[in-house]
Design a protein around this motif. Structure first.
Motif, PDB file in Angstrom:
ATOM      1  N   LYS A 269      61.207  23.310  45.865  1.00  0.00           N
ATOM      2  CA  LYS A 269      62.431  23.197  45.077  1.00  0.00           C
ATOM      3  C   LYS A 269      63.701  23.093  45.910  1.00  0.00           C
ATOM      4  O   LYS A 269      64.688  22.509  45.470  1.00  0.00           O
ATOM      5  CB  LYS A 269      62.557  24.379  44.118  1.00  0.00           C
ATOM      6  N   GLY A 270      63.704  23.655  47.126  1.00  0.00           N
ATOM      7  CA  GLY A 270      64.939  23.722  47.895  1.00  0.00           C
ATOM      8  C   GLY A 270      64.819  23.125  49.283  1.00  0.00           C
ATOM      9  O   GLY A 270      63.742  23.115  49.887  1.00  0.00           O
ATOM     10  N   THR A 347      61.569  17.796  49.268  1.00  0.00           N
ATOM     11  CA  THR A 347      62.101  18.079  47.938  1.00  0.00           C
ATOM     12  C   THR A 347      61.632  16.995  46.978  1.00  0.00           C
ATOM     13  O   THR A 347      61.099  15.966  47.388  1.00  0.00           O
ATOM     14  CB  THR A 347      63.637  18.119  47.972  1.00  0.00           C
ATOM     15  N   LYS A 367      62.535  23.423  39.982  1.00  0.00           N
ATOM     16  CA  LYS A 367      63.490  22.689  40.804  1.00  0.00           C
ATOM     17  C   LYS A 367      64.866  23.304  40.598  1.00  0.00           C
ATOM     18  O   LYS A 367      65.090  24.077  39.661  1.00  0.00           O
ATOM     19  CB  LYS A 367      63.521  21.208  40.403  1.00  0.00           C
ATOM     20  N   TRP A 368      65.798  22.954  41.475  1.00  0.00           N
ATOM     21  CA  TRP A 368      67.185  23.378  41.307  1.00  0.00           C
ATOM     22  C   TRP A 368      67.937  22.337  40.496  1.00  0.00           C
ATOM     23  O   TRP A 368      67.772  21.142  40.681  1.00  0.00           O
ATOM     24  CB  TRP A 368      67.874  23.562  42.661  1.00  0.00           C
ATOM     25  N   ASP A 369      68.771  22.819  39.587  1.00  0.00           N
ATOM     26  CA  ASP A 369      69.622  21.943  38.795  1.00  0.00           C
ATOM     27  C   ASP A 369      71.012  22.566  38.751  1.00  0.00           C
ATOM     28  O   ASP A 369      71.218  23.684  39.238  1.00  0.00           O
ATOM     29  CB  ASP A 369      69.046  21.772  37.387  1.00  0.00           C
ATOM     30  N   THR A 370      71.960  21.851  38.167  1.00  0.00           N
ATOM     31  CA  THR A 370      73.330  22.347  38.080  1.00  0.00           C
ATOM     32  C   THR A 370      73.675  22.665  36.636  1.00  0.00           C
ATOM     33  O   THR A 370      73.473  21.828  35.746  1.00  0.00           O
ATOM     34  CB  THR A 370      74.323  21.296  38.624  1.00  0.00           C
ATOM     35  N   ASP A 371      74.173  23.861  36.408  1.00  0.00           N
ATOM     36  CA  ASP A 371      74.603  24.235  35.068  1.00  0.00           C
ATOM     37  C   ASP A 371      75.825  23.395  34.680  1.00  0.00           C
ATOM     38  O   ASP A 371      76.824  23.386  35.407  1.00  0.00           O
ATOM     39  CB  ASP A 371      74.967  25.720  35.024  1.00  0.00           C
ATOM     40  N   ALA A 377      74.239  26.583  40.567  1.00  0.00           N
ATOM     41  CA  ALA A 377      72.859  26.136  40.748  1.00  0.00           C
ATOM     42  C   ALA A 377      71.933  27.040  39.940  1.00  0.00           C
ATOM     43  O   ALA A 377      72.043  28.269  39.998  1.00  0.00           O
ATOM     44  CB  ALA A 377      72.484  26.177  42.220  1.00  0.00           C
ATOM     45  N   ILE A 378      71.036  26.433  39.175  1.00  0.00           N
ATOM     46  CA  ILE A 378      70.084  27.194  38.370  1.00  0.00           C
ATOM     47  C   ILE A 378      68.681  26.644  38.592  1.00  0.00           C
ATOM     48  O   ILE A 378      68.499  25.471  38.898  1.00  0.00           O
ATOM     49  CB  ILE A 378      70.435  27.136  36.862  1.00  0.00           C
ATOM     50  N   GLU A 379      67.702  27.515  38.452  1.00  0.00           N
ATOM     51  CA  GLU A 379      66.303  27.129  38.628  1.00  0.00           C
ATOM     52  C   GLU A 379      65.716  26.772  37.268  1.00  0.00           C
ATOM     53  O   GLU A 379      65.788  27.561  36.330  1.00  0.00           O
ATOM     54  CB  GLU A 379      65.533  28.284  39.257  1.00  0.00           C
TER      55      GLU A 379
END
Length: 733
Positions: A269-270, A347, A367-371, A377-379
């Motif tokens: 994920k990172g 990634t 994965k990491w995403d953006t709120d 950053a949120i999982e």
């Protein structure tokens, strides 16, 4: 199974068939044979192919493209990502360039072939989706000269970022007369028939893979799987590990499979996770060093991650993510393909970006995403479509193994059951575009600027032809209302005009925005800035700061820690610069220079980017910029590509507004692109083999500021600044 040589009956020359046999083998795969025989691929019929990864559909696009070019026709090959466009460009150029086929490539920030495409001076043009919509603004009749449009990764129609641009380009294609042949290449898509109906194309749907894939969950030493083709369930015993820690299970099983001479991809994920994983595996696997990969990495510019790559290469392992420079990523990809590197930790961006096959794929299901509200950053879980795409990297045709594995690791039975149900037994998510989706205003402007529509009714009729309009059919009230709202906003922004008789047309500002692919609100902000600047000279740093505050600039990501934000270090640097310059600045930069209150994170991030870019064009070494601005070289180069495009667009907006420094902005765009100041641009434009920013600065300082000056100089003099291989490159240029 039909042999490739049997394609002679379609008028294809032996030279071309021999190239295909060298690359693909002697026989066509089932999906390729079906496309040619049952669906009349070479007879001009439009076709959508929906089939799994590694089924051979990409070669169908290649066959159709080369058949058209051999018949003297032009072809457009569309891809979703620049990385994929570059890969196709280099592949097609290497494969067919010596055969005489002119291959070109274009993306938002890759502009050197734009004029060739507009003038029809090409055989095969590889474009990212949105680039076609931009080119059609300047040349609305471009499609009239094209016989075939190949759309790779057609399932991206449902992607919230790339989908709308693709939908716009495809609607223009449907609206074109005469209409070129369309070949859509898609992963298995639940809406495949609906998409094919919208595109008025036949559908070739195939669910089987040429190489079987075992998709499943690893718990302990038991890999429970379900076969892709037959749906049978089974179990395989892998490495025995006395732990339920996922990382230890991963390392043990990678070691077990590598001993069997398998190549492995590990999707994490990172970015930091990939580096730590690669370094750990390099130490634990005990593989011999990848000496050729190390040799290829050695001459590259020093970066923070280069040393860590070298450490990983010494154990025949690599990592791959966006913080590597393009040159570093190319070394990883090249030496993984030739087998020197046995494992890559990467990634999820690698799943779409490049074609790297593997015997076995391990993947994290998050994965990491953006709120969207906070920007934090949120999982989040992988979507089923993402899982499917990553899994498809395993068991690719041409590998030694007769099957591939896609493995998700579970820590306990409960987690194993959840993963099994969500992914192995899961179903693809349905996609449905919605009215008013992000960027709708810009697509309306693009249609008007392309001169496809001259009234509100014609614009509404055009959008009724989109996939969204096709889905809604007679229930288009919401869509028509959004079109009306968009037109009103564009009139207020002076991007289009509306006459008393209801005729609409793009203004010169609107045409620039559509042609350059910038957001409508970005164009308006830039126009107001240059209008208020009058005859004032705008320093580079102020320009960079302004661009980072536009809607397009805000979409660029540059990391900013809390410590950086609260330390006010970048504000201090800005004030030092302002004192040294002693010049008047515009409102945007003045706001942060005179702020007493702690500026917002966006303001500080913009200041950081502006300072970084100024240091970049002034020749700051990458390794120093990484340390000073706390971001990696790959991130820096990504920002420079994006900002170069924005500066180029700003130059045209400035010209429209009559700002006297417009021509200088075009030069600044190149400075940002190459990371060099103005005196070095002549050498940078020449793109001499092996000569980078450091060498150009040294040569210019010594008085060699052009290729002609280099050729006139003696080898003895130039050897003070260049290596023998670099000198050879100058002689060949």
């Amino acid at each position: 199974m039909r042999r490739i040589r049997d394609l002679r009956k379609y008028g294809l020359p032996d030279t071309l068939l021999q190239i295909w046999e060298q690359q693909q083998g002697q026989f066509l795969l089932p999906v390729q044979e079906a496309a040619v025989q049952r669906y009349d691929l070479f007879e001009g019929r439009s076709l959508v192919i929906s089939s799994p990864t590694s089924s051979g559909k990409t070669f169908v696009g290649e066959m159709a493209a080369m058949r058209a070019t051999f018949a003297g026709k032009r072809v457009l090959y569309l891809t979703p990502l620049r990385a994929l466009a570059e890969e196709k460009f280099h592949t097609f150029s290497a494969r067919y360039g010596t055969y005489g086929v002119k291959v070109v490539v274009a993306s938002r920030d890759r502009r050197e072939f734009d004029r060739d495409i507009e003038h029809g001076d090409f055989h095969l043009a590889v474009l990212v989706y949105e680039k076609l919509a931009q080119l059609l603004v300047r040349q609305p009749h471009l499609l009239h000269t094209v016989a075939l449009v190949v759309v790779d990764e057609l399932q991206m129609l449902g992607d919230p970022d790339r989908g709308p641009g693709l939908e716009l380009s495809l609607t223009k294609l449907l609206n074109s007369s005469p209409r070129p042949q369309l070949l859509g290449l898609s992963a298995v898509l639940r809406e495949a028939q609906q998409v094919a109906d919208w595109l008025e194309a036949d559908l070739l749907f195939q669910e089987e893979r040429p190489v079987e894939l075992y998709r499943g969950v690893l718990l302990g030493d038991r890999f429970r799987y379900r076969t892709y083709n037959t749906g049978e369930e089974g179990e395989e015993r892998l490495a025995t590990v006395d732990t339920d820690e996922p990382q230890k299970m991963l390392f043990a099983n990678v070691g077990h499979l590598v001993k069997n001479d398998e190549q492995i991809l590990i999707f994490l994920k990172g970015k930091r996770d990939t580096v730590q994983c690669a370094l750990g595996l390099a130490e634990s696997l005990g593989l011999p060093p990848a000496r050729d990969a190390l040799a290829a990495l050695e001459p590259l510019e020093e970066t923070a991650l280069k040393a860590q790559l070298q450490t990983a290469f010494r154990g025949a392992v690599a990592f791959h993510h966006a913080d590597l420079t393009p040159e570093e990523r190319n070394v990883v990809e090249t030496h993984y393909r030739n087998g020197a590197l046995r494992v890559i930790a990467c990634t999820t961006t690698l799943a779409f970006g490049v074609n790297l096959p593997a015997s076995t794929v391990f993947l994290e299901a998050v994965k990491w995403d953006t709120d969207p509200r906070s920007g934090a950053a949120i999982e989040v879980p992988l979507t089923w479509a993402e899982y499917e795409n990553i899994s498809g990297r395993a068991g690719r045709l041409g590998l030694r193994e007769t099957f591939g594995r896609s493995i998700v690791i579970a820590a306990n039975q409960f987690q194993a059951d959840l993963l099994w149900r969500a992914y192995v037994m899961g179903e693809q998510e349905q996609f449905t575009p919605a009215p008013g989706q992000s960027g709708f205003l810009d697509r309306v402007l693009n249609v008007v600027a392309s001169k496809l529509c001259a009234s509100k009714e014609e614009v509404q009729a055009f959008f009724a032809l989109t996939y969204l309009g096709f889905q809604q059919r007679k229930k288009t009230e919401g869509l028509l209302a959004e079109v009306h709202k968009a037109l009103e906003a564009l009139v207020r922004g002076q991007l289009i005009t509306l006459s008393e008789d209801g005729r609409i047309a793009a203004t010169t500002l609107g045409e620039v925005a559509a042609r350059k692919g910038i957001r409508a609100v970005t164009a308006v902000k830039l126009a107001r800035f240059f209008d208020s600047a009058h005859d004032r000279e705008v320093p580079e740093l102020e320009l960079f700061y302004l661009l980072s505050l536009t809607e397009d600039g805000k979409r660029m990501y540059l990391p900013l820690s809390n410590a950086e934000h609260r330390s006010r270090v970048y504000e201090s640097k800005l004030n030092e610069w302002a004192q040294d310059k002693g010049t008047t600045t515009g409102e945007e930069l003045g706001h942060v220079l005179n702020a007493r209150m702690l500026p917002t994170a966006q303001d500080v991030r913009s200041a950081k980017l502006a300072l970084l870019l100024l240091a970049w064009i002034n020749g700051g070494p990458l390794s120093e910029l990484e340390t000073q601005y706390q971001c990696y070289a790959g991130m820096i180069k990504t920002q420079t590509e994006e900002v170069s495009w924005l500066v180029d667009a700003a130059a045209e907006v400035a010209e429209v507004m009559g700002w006297p420094g417009a021509r200088r902005l075009g030069e600044i765009a190149e400075c940002v692109q190459f990371g060099i100041d103005a005196p070095g641009l002549a050498l940078a434009r020449a793109q001499l083999p092996g000569i980078g920013r450091d060498e150009i600065r040294a040569l210019v300082a010594a008085g060699f500021d052009s290729v002609a000056a280099l050729r006139e100089a003696s080898p003895e003099v130039l050897s003070r600044y260049l290596s023998p291989s670099q000198l050879a490159g100058i002689r060949l240029a």
